[in-house]
Design an enzyme around this catalytic site. Structure first.
Site, PDB file in Angstrom:
ATOM      1  CE  LYS A   1      -9.775  16.069  25.678  1.00 55.72           C
ATOM      2  NZ  LYS A   1      -9.665  17.519  25.535  1.00 55.72           N
TER       3      LYS A   1
ATOM      4  CE  LYS B   1      -5.781   8.615  21.235  1.00 50.98           C
ATOM      5  NZ  LYS B   1      -5.503   9.808  20.406  1.00 50.98           N
TER       6      LYS B   1
ATOM      7  N   GLY C   1      -4.767  14.865  26.835  1.00 55.93           N
ATOM      8  CA  GLY C   1      -3.412  15.147  27.285  1.00 55.93           C
ATOM      9  C   GLY C   1      -2.683  13.890  27.714  1.00 55.93           C
ATOM     10  N   GLY C   2      -3.063  12.761  27.124  1.00 55.26           N
ATOM     11  CA  GLY C   2      -2.359  11.513  27.411  1.00 55.26           C
ATOM     12  C   GLY C   2      -2.936  10.703  28.556  1.00 55.26           C
TER      13      GLY C   2
ATOM     14  CE  LYS D   1       2.382  19.985  24.378  1.00 54.42           C
ATOM     15  NZ  LYS D   1       1.306  20.983  24.229  1.00 54.42           N
TER      16      LYS D   1
ATOM     17  CG  ASN E   1      -4.882  21.729  24.288  1.00 56.46           C
ATOM     18  OD1 ASN E   1      -5.402  20.768  24.851  1.00 56.46           O
ATOM     19  ND2 ASN E   1      -3.773  21.602  23.581  1.00 56.46           N
TER      20      ASN E   1
ATOM     21  NE  ARG F   1      -3.752  24.427  28.311  1.00 55.13           N
ATOM     22  CZ  ARG F   1      -3.912  23.162  27.942  1.00 55.13           C
ATOM     23  NH1 ARG F   1      -5.112  22.608  28.002  1.00 55.13           N
ATOM     24  NH2 ARG F   1      -2.894  22.445  27.506  1.00 55.13           N
TER      25      ARG F   1
ATOM     26  CB  VAL G   1       3.125  25.969  28.945  1.00 56.79           C
ATOM     27  CG1 VAL G   1       4.557  26.207  29.410  1.00 56.79           C
ATOM     28  CG2 VAL G   1       2.266  25.455  30.091  1.00 56.79           C
TER      29      VAL G   1
ATOM     30  NE  ARG H   1       6.285  23.259  28.494  1.00 57.82           N
ATOM     31  CZ  ARG H   1       5.038  22.828  28.617  1.00 57.82           C
ATOM     32  NH1 ARG H   1       4.664  22.176  29.715  1.00 57.82           N
ATOM     33  NH2 ARG H   1       4.168  23.022  27.656  1.00 57.82           N
TER      34      ARG H   1
HETATM   35  C1  MV4 Z   1      -2.306   8.983  19.593  1.00 60.96           C
HETATM   36  C2  MV4 Z   1      -1.038   8.465  19.314  1.00 60.96           C
HETATM   37  C3  MV4 Z   1      -0.928   7.591  18.253  1.00 60.96           C
HETATM   38  N1  MV4 Z   1      -2.026   7.243  17.565  1.00 60.96           N
HETATM   39  N2  MV4 Z   1      -3.361   8.592  18.881  1.00 60.96           N
HETATM   40  C4  MV4 Z   1      -1.121  11.411  23.514  1.00 60.96           C
HETATM   41  C5  MV4 Z   1      -1.738  12.643  24.067  1.00 60.96           C
HETATM   42  C6  MV4 Z   1      -3.003  12.861  23.337  1.00 60.96           C
HETATM   43  N3  MV4 Z   1      -3.092  14.229  22.926  1.00 60.96           N
HETATM   44  C7  MV4 Z   1      -2.977  11.954  22.196  1.00 60.96           C
HETATM   45  N4  MV4 Z   1      -1.774  11.153  22.303  1.00 60.96           N
HETATM   46  C8  MV4 Z   1      -1.459  10.247  21.351  1.00 60.96           C
HETATM   47  N5  MV4 Z   1      -2.498   9.847  20.589  1.00 60.96           N
HETATM   48  C9  MV4 Z   1      -3.213   7.746  17.886  1.00 60.96           C
HETATM   49  N6  MV4 Z   1      -4.269   7.375  17.200  1.00 60.96           N
HETATM   50  C10 MV4 Z   1       0.039   8.868  20.069  1.00 60.96           C
HETATM   51  C11 MV4 Z   1      -0.167   9.758  21.109  1.00 60.96           C
HETATM   52  C12 MV4 Z   1       1.006  10.083  21.875  1.00 60.96           C
HETATM   53  C13 MV4 Z   1       1.530  11.363  21.871  1.00 60.96           C
HETATM   54  C14 MV4 Z   1       0.938  12.402  21.182  1.00 60.96           C
HETATM   55  C15 MV4 Z   1       1.464  13.658  21.200  1.00 60.96           C
HETATM   56  C16 MV4 Z   1       2.621  13.891  21.920  1.00 60.96           C
HETATM   57  C17 MV4 Z   1       3.227  12.888  22.625  1.00 60.96           C
HETATM   58  C18 MV4 Z   1       2.688  11.609  22.626  1.00 60.96           C
HETATM   59  C19 MV4 Z   1       3.324  10.604  23.330  1.00 60.96           C
HETATM   60  C20 MV4 Z   1       2.792   9.363  23.326  1.00 60.96           C
HETATM   61  C21 MV4 Z   1       1.630   9.102  22.601  1.00 60.96           C
END
Ligand code: MV4
Length: 451
Positions: free
Chosen positions: A116, A158, A164-165, A237, A290, A292, A295, A338
């Site tokens: 990432k 991170k 993906g969290g 999701k 992503n 791929r 879903v 879903r």
């Molecule tokens: C973040 C964020 C807020 N600020 N980054 C979660 C999954 C990953 N793809 C990145 N994520 C997040 N990154 C910054 N700088 C909040 C999330 C996040 C989130 C993002 C997308 C969909 C759902 C989420 C749920 C919690 C946190």
């Protein structure tokens, strides 16, 4: 074109891929575990090969077994679906070495986007907006504090190998940085074998908007607009829709152009999705790519009329994209729900036998699932048992169509998320379209409070 494709996956996506292959005149082989002998994929495929016991690590994740299955059945390509080995660079590489086409990206593209921090640097280099933060990985606690002071709190730490969290921690004050950094480093080291961490400003109440792209092996790449996936819980999701209610034509143009810039920068030649965070002021930032099929691809298929799986197979075979950017038109609104076999209150998997089943139909309704009456849901895999996707002229009509479709579903034998999906569809918040990734948590709390 390919003569025979091995499907290295299970469930609804295996069925979805077999359907595309049948319509293209391509033969199929379902690779399956002993837990999936009675699956629809095995029934629908021309051939099947048992690749091992139920545990995914001994079947759907076992590269030598999958390659052997493809070789003994004379497959010239493997479709990995989503999850399992779909974003495994080693698997893509071994396929290549065995003269089997991996229906997906090059091993290099998977590696580059799989990390990432590298993906973010690549996006920056391509001129795609990213969240302010550290320039690459953090090197010390002192540096972490310095960057945090510059960008301001709250910040998020991170893991480079996460995604993906997985492997993230929010830090709200300076005194917590050191301990949180060490914690997330230890977690990342244990989970991914890589303790590299980077920092970003934490965006409050963002929306999750992602852009679908597809490239071919002739240097062409196009976008197929966006999907809004803000309705999630614990990074799973529940509901996705296209187009995003939060984008106007101008913002859509900016975001899709940014996505294409990155796709072209890395010579991407298959289906892919660029995930963006959209903040409350309408600024967007690249998060992850992503590499791929996802879903939620059907909502894009509904609004564009394009079969993404067929096109993905066709470009993997070396054919040029069958359309140009200007041929792709967005029409109407699509929503996907879903359906998970789980206790919606506790979000715990509910396994058992589908005793009775009726799936919805009628105008503008699509069901992608792999269950049938009498089917025994194995306890070893993901709890998603299917997806209901609707298409209508407007968002409001799509919501009403989804309510109607959810109302027609009858599943007896296991608990499902259908009642929860129904409640969300009926809520004023969802109808207003003003939702963020915090929506579901608040919604569930209010539900509990209301009894
Ligand atoms: C973040 C964020 C807020 N600020 N980054 C979660 C999954 C990953 N793809 C990145 N994520 C997040 N990154 C910054 N700088 C909040 C999330 C996040 C989130 C993002 C997308 C969909 C759902 C989420 C749920 C919690 C946190």
């Amino acid at each position: 074109m390919f003569k025979k494709i091995l499907i290295a996956n299970r469930g609804e996506i295996a069925v979805r891929i077999i359907r595309a292959c049948k319509e293209m005149g391509i033969r199929t082989v379902a690779a399956h575990s002993t837990a999936d002998t009675e699956s629809l994929a095995v029934r629908f495929a021309d051939q099947s090969v048992c690749i091992g016991p139920p545990e995914a690590s001994k079947s759907y994740l076992k590269i030598p077994s999958l390659i052997s299955a493809a070789e003994v059945t004379n497959c010239d390509a493997i479709h990995p679906g989503y999850g399992f080995l779909s974003e495994n660079a080693g698997f893509a590489e071994v396929c290549g070495e065995c003269d089997i086409t991996f229906i997906g990206p090059s091993p290099d593209a998977i590696r580059q986007m799989g990390n990432k921090s590298v993906a973010k640097d690549t996006a920056k280099a391509a001129g795609v907006p990213t969240v302010p933060g550290s320039d690459g990985p953090l090197t010390s606690e002192e540096q972490a504090i310095e960057v945090a002071r510059q960008i301001g709190f709250p910040i998020i730490l991170k893991a480079s190998a996460g995604g993906g969290g997985r492997g993230m921690r929010i830090v709200r004050e300076e005194s917590d940085i050191g301990s949180q950094l060490r914690l997330v480093q230890a977690e990342a080291g244990a989970a991914f074998g890589d303790n590299t961490i980077y920092m970003e400003k934490y965006v409050l109440n963002p929306r999750h908007v992602e852009v679908q792209i597809i490239g071919d092996r002739h240097g062409n790449a196009v976008h197929l607009f966006e999907r809004d996936c803000s309705i999630q819980r614990r990074h799973q999701k529940l509901i996705e829709e296209a187009p995003s209610p939060a984008l106007d034509a101008k913002l859509r143009h900016k975001m899709t152009e940014a996505a294409l810039k990155l796709a072209r920068h890395i010579n991407y030649y298959t289906t892919g999705t660029l995930e963006f965070l959209l903040d409350e002021r309408g600024h967007f930032y690249f998060m992850e790519m992503n590499t791929r099929i996802q879903v939620e691809h059907p909502v894009t298929e509904f609004i564009t009329g394009i079969d993404l799986i067929k096109e993905q197979i066709s470009v993997a075979a070396g054919l040029p994209l069958s359309f140009k950017q200007e041929d792709i038109k967005m029409s109407g609104h699509s929503i996907e729900c879903r359906v998970n076999a789980e206790d919606p209150e506790k979000f715990l998997p509910s396994v058992g036998t589908i005793k009775e089943l009726y799936m919805p139909g009628g105008p503008g309704v699509r069901v992608d699932s792999a269950i049938y009456q009498g089917y025994k849901i194995p306890p070893y895999y993901d709890s998603m048992i299917g997806k209901v996707i609707v298409h209508a002229a407007t968002r409001d009509e799509a919501i009403h169509r989804m309510m109607r479709a959810l109302g027609e579903i009858h599943i007896a034998g296991v608990k499902t998320t259908v009642p929860l999906l129904h409640k969300i569809m009926h809520s004023a918040e969802f109808k207003s379209g003003k939702v963020s990734t915090s929506f579901l948590e608040t919604f569930l709390k209010n539900q509990a409070a209301a009894g």
